[in-house]
Design an enzyme around this catalytic site. Structure first.
Site, short mmCIF file in Angstrom:
data_model
loop_
_atom_site.label_atom_id
_atom_site.label_comp_id
_atom_site.label_asym_id
_atom_site.label_seq_id
_atom_site.Cartn_x
_atom_site.Cartn_y
_atom_site.Cartn_z
N GLU A 1 -0.92 -7.11 -10.59
CA GLU A 1 -1.74 -8.21 -10.09
C GLU A 1 -2.42 -8.94 -11.25
O GLU A 1 -2.62 -8.37 -12.32
CB GLU A 1 -2.80 -7.62 -9.14
CG GLU A 1 -3.73 -8.66 -8.53
CD GLU A 1 -4.58 -8.11 -7.38
OE1 GLU A 1 -4.61 -6.88 -7.17
OE2 GLU A 1 -5.22 -8.93 -6.70
N ASN B 1 -1.62 -10.82 2.05
CA ASN B 1 -2.07 -9.50 1.61
C ASN B 1 -3.41 -9.18 2.27
O ASN B 1 -4.31 -10.03 2.30
CB ASN B 1 -2.26 -9.50 0.09
CG ASN B 1 -2.99 -8.25 -0.41
OD1 ASN B 1 -2.42 -7.15 -0.42
ND2 ASN B 1 -4.27 -8.40 -0.77
N GLU B 2 -3.54 -7.98 2.77
CA GLU B 2 -4.81 -7.51 3.35
C GLU B 2 -5.49 -8.62 4.14
O GLU B 2 -6.65 -8.98 3.89
CB GLU B 2 -5.73 -6.94 2.26
CG GLU B 2 -5.14 -5.71 1.61
CD GLU B 2 -6.11 -4.85 0.80
OE1 GLU B 2 -7.26 -5.27 0.55
OE2 GLU B 2 -5.71 -3.74 0.42
N TYR C 1 -5.68 4.07 -0.59
CA TYR C 1 -6.10 4.54 -1.91
C TYR C 1 -6.75 5.91 -1.80
O TYR C 1 -7.46 6.18 -0.83
CB TYR C 1 -7.08 3.55 -2.54
CG TYR C 1 -6.40 2.29 -3.04
CD1 TYR C 1 -5.75 2.29 -4.27
CD2 TYR C 1 -6.37 1.12 -2.29
CE1 TYR C 1 -5.11 1.14 -4.75
CE2 TYR C 1 -5.74 -0.03 -2.75
CZ TYR C 1 -5.11 0.00 -3.99
OH TYR C 1 -4.47 -1.12 -4.46
N GLU D 1 0.51 -0.75 -1.63
CA GLU D 1 -0.62 -0.40 -2.53
C GLU D 1 -1.01 1.03 -2.23
O GLU D 1 -1.38 1.36 -1.11
CB GLU D 1 -1.81 -1.34 -2.31
CG GLU D 1 -1.56 -2.74 -2.83
CD GLU D 1 -2.79 -3.64 -2.81
OE1 GLU D 1 -3.92 -3.11 -2.95
OE2 GLU D 1 -2.61 -4.85 -2.65
N GLN E 1 -1.95 0.21 -10.26
CA GLN E 1 -1.12 -0.89 -10.67
C GLN E 1 -0.48 -0.55 -12.01
O GLN E 1 -0.95 0.34 -12.70
CB GLN E 1 -1.96 -2.15 -10.80
CG GLN E 1 -2.61 -2.56 -9.49
CD GLN E 1 -3.16 -4.00 -9.54
OE1 GLN E 1 -3.00 -4.71 -10.51
NE2 GLN E 1 -3.83 -4.38 -8.45
O1 AHR Z 1 -5.32 -3.12 -6.15
C1 AHR Z 1 -6.59 -3.66 -6.13
C2 AHR Z 1 -6.91 -4.35 -4.81
O2 AHR Z 1 -6.98 -3.43 -3.79
C3 AHR Z 1 -5.92 -5.36 -4.32
O3 AHR Z 1 -6.07 -6.60 -4.90
C4 AHR Z 1 -6.22 -5.43 -2.87
O4 AHR Z 1 -5.10 -5.79 -2.10
C5 AHR Z 1 -6.74 -4.03 -2.55
O5 AHR Z 1 -7.90 -4.06 -1.82
#
Ligand code: AHR
Length: 493
Positions: free
Chosen positions: A26, A173-174, A240, A297, A346
């Site tokens: 990103e 995205n999101e 995450y 992600e 990332q």
């Molecule tokens: O990866 C960091 C961020 O996490 C991304 O930009 C977003 O899609 C997510 O919340």
């Protein structure tokens, strides 16, 4: 209880899509700028502005697919700002990530050039949150239309006659959060509308990925699948791993209390439950499993390193992260019927990165080594594997001591990847390889003495794989001794 596994070498369970080993880069912190793009005039060795050392290292892990330009950045990105002569490109503020100036020097052409160098498939994420249908539609036309059209002509003016092959395209995205704070019904309708204009030009067939749920938002999956499953090829999922909580302190990447070891790894293991529950909903609307679950992600997210820009999400990477990666990838392989792609967040200098850079210096992280050790699973045939192992309760949830995955490569080699999550104890595992004359065994192991062992610019090889020799063979049974906190990859020829 002793640890035992049975692998049925005769029972193939479908291909492990190589895209499970995908990545995400990103416009965030030092991922693109410094990490990949240094510009043609940089003293750091580069090819047309792209770092040579980074390309070489990434080629070695065989990145199958790379997602770009975001993330949250994608829903603020206007692709036309990133084409044409660089000196004329618009400067914008990267509001999500540190409020820094984005000079748009790395745009569509540069990204496609990077993908060419890496021999990877591009996966572009379009802007729904602050963009228009026209803008998204024109981007696809710009990249993929071969012939006479306003966007194809513009591309030619910018020096690219032939269109690029582009397979993967994400529609936002999101969109439940930074991508517009939408409700699922509203996004489902927008998705239907936007994707209509993501055209297939000529032979270029686009695999459309709808913005999916956050973590355990099962209602989002239900609504999207109910309203739009027939118009998508993939549905994304974001998850995450963090030992603490997002807003109140995620925890440190290094220097963490011992108790955070198990919590982190249990939270990594939790992705199994998420995959299974989202898949059950998907099964209701798509029993043939045509729509892929695209975990675009995932990875460990800690507090940023002290003294670094909080908006840059720069964190160290330890042996604990190697286990986060190993556990997750074993789980993804195991769900190859639904999981068709994943993209760790990332690639460089951000979150659970493969590579960290400091000006001209570059180091490979323990996570990089896991991707390198696991690359043998890409496009291999998954093999039936059953495992019996001790299971710990952490926060009332299961954490098995060993997780495993097995596949057969095209040349017949059987590859087995194993994680021993125990921070203190080595352990024996007896693997019965049914249907195999076990002869030629080799392996590598990644482990360390400290819980937060990591590589630094002064000590870049502190954590790296070494040859694994602690095994015995008896007929079809291979007995291995797995060190504490280790990731092991074994090949049986
Ligand atoms: O990866 C960091 C961020 O996490 C991304 O930009 C977003 O899609 C997510 O919340």
């Amino acid at each position: 209880m002793g640890n035992k596994a049975v692998i049925n070498a005769d029972v193939g369970q479908g291909t492990i899509n190589k895209n499970i080993y995908g990545h995400f880069a990103e416009h965030l912190g030092r991922c693109i700028y410094e990490g990949i793009w240094v510009g043609e005039d940089s003293s750091i060795p580069n090819t047309n502005g792209i770092r040579k050392d980074v390309v070489e290292a990434l080629k070695n892990i065989k990145i199958p697919v790379l997602r770009w330009p975001g993330g949250c950045f994608a829903d603020e990105y206007h692709w036309k700002d990133g084409i044409g002569p660089r000196e004329n490109r618009k400067r914008m503020v990267n509001t999500h990530w540190g409020g820094v100036i984005e000079n748009n020097h790395f745009g569509t052409h540069e990204f496609m050039m990077l993908c060419d160098m890496l021999e990877t498939e591009p996966y572009i994420c379009g802007n729904v949150g602050s963009g228009t249908v026209q803008e998204m539609s024109e981007w696809v036309e710009y990249m993929t239309f071969d012939g006479e059209s306003p966007m194809a002509n513009l591309r030619k003016e910018n020096g690219k006659d032939e269109p690029w092959p582009l397979k993967y395209f994400g529609v936002g995205n999101e969109n439940w959060g930074c991508g517009g704070n939408m409700r699922p019904q509203y996004y489902a309708d927008l998705y239907r509308r936007f994707q209509t204009y993501v055209r297939n030009y000529g032979d270029n067939k686009i695999y459309r990925i709808a913005g999916g749920p956050n973590v355990d938002d099962y209602n989002w999956t239900e609504v999207l699948m109910r309203e739009a499953a027939n118009m998508m090829d993939g549905l994304s999922l974001h998850y995450y791993t963090m030992p603490g909580e997002f807003w109140t302190g995620k925890g440190s990447a290094t220097n963490f209390p011992e108790a955070e070891w198990d919590i982190t790894l249990q939270r990594a293991y939790h992705i199994k439950e998420l995959i299974e529950k989202h898949s059950t909903i998907m099964d209701k609307y798509d029993p043939e499993k045509r729509v892929g679950l695209i975990i675009d992600e995932w990875g460990a997210w800690y507090d940023v390193e002290e003294g670094t820009n909080p908006g840059f999400l720069y964190q160290q990477n330890t042996i604990r992260d190697a286990l986060v990666a190993g556990i997750s990838l074993n789980i993804f392989n195991d769900h190859n019927d639904r999981v068709q792609m994943t993209n760790i967040a990332q690639t460089i200098n951000v979150l659970q990165a493969m590579i960290l850079t400091d000006k001209e210096k570059m180091i490979l992280t323990p996570t990089y080594h896991v991707f390198e050790m696991y690359k043998v699973h890409q496009d291999a045939e998954k093999l039936a594997l059953a495992i019996q192992t001790d299971v710990k309760k952490v926060d009332d949830k299961d954490l098995p001591q060993i997780t495993a995955s097995a596949s057969r490569a095209k040349d017949g080699t059987i590859n087995i990847t194993l994680c021993n999550v125990d921070k203190d104890k080595e352990t024996d595992l007896e693997i019965d390889l049914r249907g195999v004359d076990v002869q030629n065994v080799s392996g590598r192991v990644l482990t360390a003495n400290e819980l937060d062992a990591h590589n630094t610019f002064d000590n870049p090889d502190n954590v790296k794989p070494v040859e694994f020799t602690d095994f015995q063979v008896n007929g079809t049974v291979l007995t291995v001794k797995l060190p504490s906190k280790s990731v092991t990859a074994i090949s049986v020829k």
